[in-house]
Design an enzyme around this catalytic site. Sequence first.
Site, short mmCIF file in Angstrom:
data_model
loop_
_atom_site.label_atom_id
_atom_site.label_comp_id
_atom_site.label_asym_id
_atom_site.label_seq_id
_atom_site.Cartn_x
_atom_site.Cartn_y
_atom_site.Cartn_z
N GLN A 126 -15.02 -1.53 1.07
CA GLN A 126 -13.97 -0.84 0.32
C GLN A 126 -13.96 -1.27 -1.13
O GLN A 126 -13.64 -0.47 -2.02
CB GLN A 126 -12.59 -1.05 0.98
CG GLN A 126 -12.06 -2.48 1.00
CD GLN A 126 -11.41 -2.93 -0.30
OE1 GLN A 126 -10.94 -2.09 -1.07
NE2 GLN A 126 -11.39 -4.22 -0.54
N ASN A 130 -4.90 1.91 -1.70
CA ASN A 130 -5.40 0.56 -1.94
C ASN A 130 -6.19 0.46 -3.24
O ASN A 130 -6.65 -0.61 -3.60
CB ASN A 130 -6.26 0.07 -0.77
CG ASN A 130 -7.69 0.60 -0.84
OD1 ASN A 130 -7.92 1.75 -1.23
ND2 ASN A 130 -8.65 -0.21 -0.45
N ASP A 185 -10.14 2.00 2.18
CA ASP A 185 -10.23 1.18 3.38
C ASP A 185 -10.95 1.91 4.52
O ASP A 185 -11.80 1.34 5.21
CB ASP A 185 -8.83 0.77 3.87
CG ASP A 185 -8.22 -0.32 3.03
OD1 ASP A 185 -8.98 -1.12 2.42
OD2 ASP A 185 -6.98 -0.41 2.97
N PRO A 201 8.39 2.32 16.98
CA PRO A 201 7.74 3.60 17.31
C PRO A 201 7.90 4.66 16.24
O PRO A 201 7.04 5.54 16.10
CB PRO A 201 8.42 4.02 18.62
CG PRO A 201 9.68 3.22 18.70
CD PRO A 201 9.40 1.93 17.98
N GLU A 202 8.97 4.59 15.45
CA GLU A 202 9.16 5.60 14.41
C GLU A 202 8.02 5.59 13.38
O GLU A 202 7.62 6.63 12.87
CB GLU A 202 10.51 5.41 13.72
CG GLU A 202 11.72 5.67 14.59
CD GLU A 202 12.08 4.49 15.50
OE1 GLU A 202 12.97 4.67 16.35
OE2 GLU A 202 11.45 3.41 15.35
N GLY A 258 1.37 0.28 9.89
CA GLY A 258 1.69 0.03 8.49
C GLY A 258 0.63 0.60 7.56
O GLY A 258 -0.17 1.47 7.93
N LYS A 280 0.81 -1.22 0.00
CA LYS A 280 0.00 0.00 0.00
C LYS A 280 0.84 1.27 0.00
O LYS A 280 0.49 2.26 -0.66
CB LYS A 280 -0.96 -0.01 1.19
CG LYS A 280 -2.04 -1.08 1.07
CD LYS A 280 -3.01 -1.05 2.23
CE LYS A 280 -4.05 -2.14 2.09
NZ LYS A 280 -5.05 -2.10 3.17
#
Length: 281
Positions: free
Chosen positions: A248, A87, A102, A154-155, A129, A66
Amino acid sequence: MTDRYAVFGQPIAHSQSPHIHATFGRQEGLALDYRAIEASPGEFLAALEAFAAEGGVGANITAPHKEAAFALCTTLTSRARRAGAVNTLLRKGDRWHGDTTDGIGLVRDLTDRHGLDLRGRRTLLIGAGGSARSVAPALLDAGILELVVVNRTPERADALIDAMGEPGRAITRYWEDIRELGDFELIINATSAGRDRAAEFKLPLSLVNSMTTAVDLNYGEAAIAFTAWARSAGCRNIVDGLGMLVEQAAESFLQWHAVRPQTEAVYTELRTQLAPLAGED
């Protein structure tokens, strides 16, 4: 040359998208060439170019592509730009236009099919993600009170939150601090952890209150681990990603064919095939 459509992902053999779009096509009297194409991250771009050369005019994109699909688009809808993930692709000349359906699919499933009011809900989003990015803007637009994102990297969570542009309302927390986050009215699993049949979600029960709805963006076997945890935790409602998948798809179909198909019949058919989800209202 016949117009062609496809869904790209890895793995993709389990995808219900070809069946869904074929059913939508029959509803509208359209004969569709829609296939599932498996491609690794390294193969995705070449596979998409080959698809376009063979008459491909529209594509759905699923994990793990994606964000890569977002990067290759020349034009984007505002919601796709905000999400940083795509998507749905539409061929315009020799370039791709990208959208993410989505989020609107998830909100429509939760509000219209399950009768849930999302307004004022404190929401925990697990994962950062492409799937998480796709639904986060729509959740905020639907009126949730607060969005808390936790992710093992965490980034990535920080990048997702930065893209939302709502500091104070959309925040990140460290995975190690999950027991200290309090309780939520909406908990969404946007990870693929449950695709491992041996996977087990070990989330603290303190996340759940008497109003909690638990949602897994996966469906079928991939949703078993998270929904099992949700049942054991006593969540009021448990919803998997099948309804979002159908909704979707309808939004993608609308963009490609300028008509929005009816979704309830195909949802009911797939729910019967995949077995009812215990705890779903």
